[in-house]
Scaffold this motif. Structure first.
Motif, PDB file in Angstrom:
ATOM      1  N   PHE A 150      79.109 -91.046 -10.802  1.00 18.85           N
ATOM      2  CA  PHE A 150      78.850 -92.778 -10.891  1.00 18.85           C
ATOM      3  C   PHE A 150      78.303 -93.544  -9.361  1.00 18.85           C
ATOM      4  O   PHE A 150      77.744 -94.265  -9.565  1.00 18.85           O
ATOM      5  N   TRP A 151      78.137 -92.051  -8.124  1.00 18.82           N
ATOM      6  CA  TRP A 151      77.411 -92.122  -6.893  1.00 18.82           C
ATOM      7  C   TRP A 151      75.752 -92.426  -7.472  1.00 18.82           C
ATOM      8  O   TRP A 151      75.147 -93.433  -7.354  1.00 18.82           O
ATOM      9  N   LEU A 154      75.503 -96.106  -8.512  1.00 20.20           N
ATOM     10  CA  LEU A 154      75.400 -97.140  -7.812  1.00 20.20           C
ATOM     11  C   LEU A 154      73.745 -97.052  -6.560  1.00 20.20           C
ATOM     12  O   LEU A 154      73.364 -97.940  -6.133  1.00 20.20           O
ATOM     13  N   THR A 169      71.963-104.536 -14.009  1.00 26.54           N
ATOM     14  CA  THR A 169      72.604-103.503 -13.849  1.00 26.54           C
ATOM     15  C   THR A 169      74.091-104.193 -14.968  1.00 26.54           C
ATOM     16  O   THR A 169      74.522-103.396 -14.278  1.00 26.54           O
ATOM     17  N   SER A 170      74.309-104.734 -15.469  1.00 28.39           N
ATOM     18  CA  SER A 170      75.280-104.890 -16.378  1.00 28.39           C
ATOM     19  C   SER A 170      75.294-106.078 -17.633  1.00 28.39           C
ATOM     20  O   SER A 170      74.116-106.272 -17.670  1.00 28.39           O
ATOM     21  N   VAL A 252      82.910 -93.185 -19.910  1.00 22.16           N
ATOM     22  CA  VAL A 252      83.604 -94.019 -19.011  1.00 22.16           C
ATOM     23  C   VAL A 252      83.852 -94.754 -16.813  1.00 22.16           C
ATOM     24  O   VAL A 252      83.807 -95.737 -17.182  1.00 22.16           O
ATOM     25  N   VAL A 253      82.931 -93.386 -16.735  1.00 24.21           N
ATOM     26  CA  VAL A 253      82.567 -93.907 -15.441  1.00 24.21           C
ATOM     27  C   VAL A 253      81.286 -94.154 -15.380  1.00 24.21           C
ATOM     28  O   VAL A 253      80.991 -96.215 -15.016  1.00 24.21           O
ATOM     29  N   ALA A 256      81.494 -98.097 -16.518  1.00 20.88           N
ATOM     30  CA  ALA A 256      82.603 -99.267 -15.144  1.00 20.88           C
ATOM     31  C   ALA A 256      81.517 -99.012 -14.374  1.00 20.88           C
ATOM     32  O   ALA A 256      81.802-100.530 -13.693  1.00 20.88           O
ATOM     33  N   VAL A 257      80.820 -98.633 -13.684  1.00 19.08           N
ATOM     34  CA  VAL A 257      79.867 -99.096 -13.020  1.00 19.08           C
ATOM     35  C   VAL A 257      78.735-100.018 -13.766  1.00 19.08           C
ATOM     36  O   VAL A 257      78.114-100.819 -12.872  1.00 19.08           O
ATOM     37  N   PHE A 258      78.337-100.128 -14.760  1.00 18.33           N
ATOM     38  CA  PHE A 258      77.895-100.750 -15.532  1.00 18.33           C
ATOM     39  C   PHE A 258      78.191-101.930 -16.372  1.00 18.33           C
ATOM     40  O   PHE A 258      77.029-102.763 -16.873  1.00 18.33           O
ATOM     41  N   GLY A 264      84.738 -96.896 -23.119  1.00 19.89           N
ATOM     42  CA  GLY A 264      85.606 -97.166 -22.139  1.00 19.89           C
ATOM     43  C   GLY A 264      85.886 -98.414 -21.020  1.00 19.89           C
ATOM     44  O   GLY A 264      86.719 -98.718 -20.359  1.00 19.89           O
ATOM     45  N   VAL A 267      88.762 -99.251 -22.760  1.00 17.86           N
ATOM     46  CA  VAL A 267      90.139 -98.650 -22.470  1.00 17.86           C
ATOM     47  C   VAL A 267      90.554 -98.642 -20.840  1.00 17.86           C
ATOM     48  O   VAL A 267      91.849 -99.336 -20.518  1.00 17.86           O
ATOM     49  N   ILE A 268      89.135 -98.776 -19.733  1.00 19.45           N
ATOM     50  CA  ILE A 268      89.877 -99.411 -18.546  1.00 19.45           C
ATOM     51  C   ILE A 268      90.237-101.040 -18.512  1.00 19.45           C
ATOM     52  O   ILE A 268      91.806-100.930 -18.065  1.00 19.45           O
TER      53      ILE A 268
END
Lengths: 311, 309
Positions: A150-151, A154, A169-170, A252-253, A256-258, A264, A267-268
């Protein structure tokens, strides 16, 4: 071979059974699923009514039976019914299937990128052992295994979206949306495949038949491509299959970031809103796929390499 | 997966035949000086350990001290009172450097505790499965397969969300899955040593099963267990950070690197330092652990190489 396949099938069924128990127990971790599912400001009457409607007032083994075979309006998970999502008022399974394609796209592109990067570097690294090529790629894979993905996500956003303003980015509205998430999701796998390719190649390159081929005067290029690669590829094929299974549940992670609209992310969102039927459906389906991929990989493996001991 | 286990039996049979002297530790220290990466890992890890143990000695300011008038200030900012913010301030005007230093605590506590808890479960089940075999082994092996097939992060998130976000629950949620790594390797080790003469001898001379397991089998599995522990410590630290990043870690205002990074995502357009520094330190910490782990594996038990890759 047939006995082996049958045994692996039976083992897989047992595994699925255990997974279902875990998914069932999940809601009962605090002792009372109503605690988990009902809003905190519900009245006692509401809670009692809810428990009755869901069958939570019954003994645990009866509840498990109902979970599998159905209770009230639910047809039971064995027939693919995990109940309704409280939030979206849709069957939980449908929601998961709706978000599945995005996760599959992400996992596939991530695996393809990691193969394209890892295979050549791993081979080069082993062929030119202890040269700068080997050092650079080994250091790269060490960093790859140590960097939280996830870093990396970023930092990619910082460089390619905020800094250079090149990539979105998303969301997921076109092919350019998948580049950064796939790089992020595939990072660990890339480093891992690279290490396995390298050590597999090193092992094969040290074996007798490679020495024979070399002493016959076969060119180094042919030794690597014809003789070594073939035998070094078996564990790599297995690993890639398994990593795909891991990735499907492991993005999942990254999602979440994007804000990637996959399972994922779903579910979050479900966990944040106490929408547990969706969580149960997603965990079960991902586990089923993992077991399926594992089974196929094992069978292919046994077929590729008949020497293995069937255990 | 079955093939992997078979390979391990052979490898450990070889490993078990080589006598290991007590001078390994001294040799390791000597070797460490010749391996700059491992030495770097050791030094950096000692620094982070000190941050975790006595953060007040290093932290220039109070990590909880909010001041909304100086929020999102860049690195090198000096406030009117003369306080220097080397790494800038976060969205609530708190000093980034102080929060990073205090954040080492949660990362290391969760990492070490998860390693110990999962090690305890994994070693116990691995020894039991390998030693008794048969039905017990089959049951434990199926549990391992099942645990492997459930997506780790999703399970950990659900457990923390259902049981409530707290230090204890985060550790449990991580350990509940990672024990299988120990169990698989140790099962293989036990399979290869349980027919060795001194163990059959101990059994023949009337030792109780517990005594055989504790005094004769356990010492054999300690060195692979230590290697796994160091190689997985880094991954557990990453998973803790991931859970905090996703909002199901140790709850705020406790500083955690993952929690800081989740704000970094929020303010990435305007304040790059919030996303950059905590992750950088997190990566260097994990890198240090991994470098040390590699070195430990090579010195303690070179045969582990294939297993842990």
């Amino acid at each position: 071979m047939r006995a082996y396949i049958i045994r692996r099938l039976l083992q897989s069924l047992i595994v699925i059974k255990v997974v279902l128990v875990v998914v069932f127990v999940m809601l009962h971790l605090t002792g009372d699923p109503a605690d988990v599912l009902m809003p905190e400001d519900s009245t006692l009457e509401d809670v009692a009514e809810f428990k009755k409607a869901m069958g939570f007032d019954k003994p645990l083994h009866v509840q498990y039976f109902n979970f599998l075979f159905g209770f009230g309006k639910s047809k039971g998970v064995l027939r693919g019914d995990f109940g309704f999502s409280f939030r979206h008022e849709l069957p939980a399974v449908d929601l998961v299937f709706e978000h599945f394609p995005a996760t599959i796209d992400l996992a596939l592109v991530a695996v393809i990128i990691s193969i394209v990067v890892a295979l050549p570097t791993g081979i080069l690294s082993a062929t030119f052992r202890n040269t700068w090529i080997d050092y650079v790629s080994s250091i790269g894979s060490m960093f790859g295994q140590s960097m939280p993905n996830f870093w990396l996500g970023l930092m990619l956003i910082l460089i390619f979206a905020v800094g250079l303003d090149l990539l979105p980015t998303s969301g997921y509205e076109g092919w350019e949306y998948i580049i950064l998430p796939a790089l992020t999701a595939g990072l660990y796998q890339t480093a891992r495949i690279m290490r396995v390719v390298r050590s597999g190649m090193l092992e094969v390159l040290g074996s007798d038949y490679i020495q024979t081929a070399r002493s016959k005067g076969v060119s180094e290029y042919l030794v690597i491509v014809r003789h070594a690669l073939k035998n070094a590829s078996i564990p790599v094929v297995t690993l890639i299959g398994l990593e795909l299974g891991v990735l499907l549940g492991g993005t999942v992670v990254t999602e979440a970031v994007f804000a990637w609209p996959g399972v994922g992310f779903l579910v979050i969102d479900a966990i944040n809103n106490q929408d547990y039927p969706v969580v149960q459906a997603a965990v079960t389906l991902l586990a089923l796929i993992f077991v399926g991929i594992n089974l196929i990989v094992d069978i292919i493996y046994a077929w590729l390499d008949p020497r293995i001991v069937y255990g | 997966m079955a093939q992997e286990q078979h390979a391990t039996v052979g490898e450990f049979a070889e490993a078990a035949e080589e006598p290991r002297g007590p001078t390994n530790f001294q040799l390791a220290v000597r070797d460490l000086k010749r391996r700059p990466p491992a030495l770097f890992g050791l030094i950096f890890l000692v620094i982070v350990l000190l941050w975790a143990l006595v953060p007040w000695l290093f932290s220039p300011l109070d990590p909880y001290d909010q001041n909304l008038r100086i929020f999102l200030k860049p690195p090198g900012f000096v406030d009117p009172a003369g306080n220097f913010y080397l790494l800038g301030t976060d969205q609530q005007g708190r000093d980034m450097l102080s929060r990073i230093i205090w954040g080492a605590r949660i990362s290391l506590i969760v990492g070490f505790a998860a390693v110990v808890v999962s090690g305890f479960i994994g070693i116990t089940l691995g020894i039991v499965a390998g030693y008794f075999g048969g039905v017990i082994d089959a049951i434990i092996s199926r549990i391992i397969d099942s645990a492997l097939s459930i997506p780790f992060i999703l399970l950990a998130m659900s457990i923390v969300a259902i049981m409530g976000p707290s230090l204890r629950n985060v550790i449990l949620a991580i350990a509940i899955r990672t024990w299988i790594v120990y169990a698989r390797v140790i099962r293989g080790t036990v399979l290869s040593v349980k027919e060795v003469e001194y163990i059959t001898g101990a059994k023949a001379s009337g030792c109780s099963t517990f005594r055989v397991l504790f005094m004769h089998v356990l010492p054999n599995v300690l060195s692979p267990a230590i290697v796994i522990a160091t190689l997985y410590l880094g991954r557990m630290i990453i998973i803790e950070a991931a859970l905090s990043f996703l909002g199901v870690g140790v709850p705020p205002p406790t500083p955690t690197w993952g929690g800081m990074l989740s704000h970094g995502r929020e303010y990435i357009d305007t304040a790059w330092w919030i996303a950059f520094f905590p992750g950088m330190i997190l990566m260097l910490t994990v890198l240090s652990v991994n470098l040390l782990g590699d070195w430990l594996r090579d010195t303690l038990d070179p045969k582990m190489k294939r297993l842990t890759e």
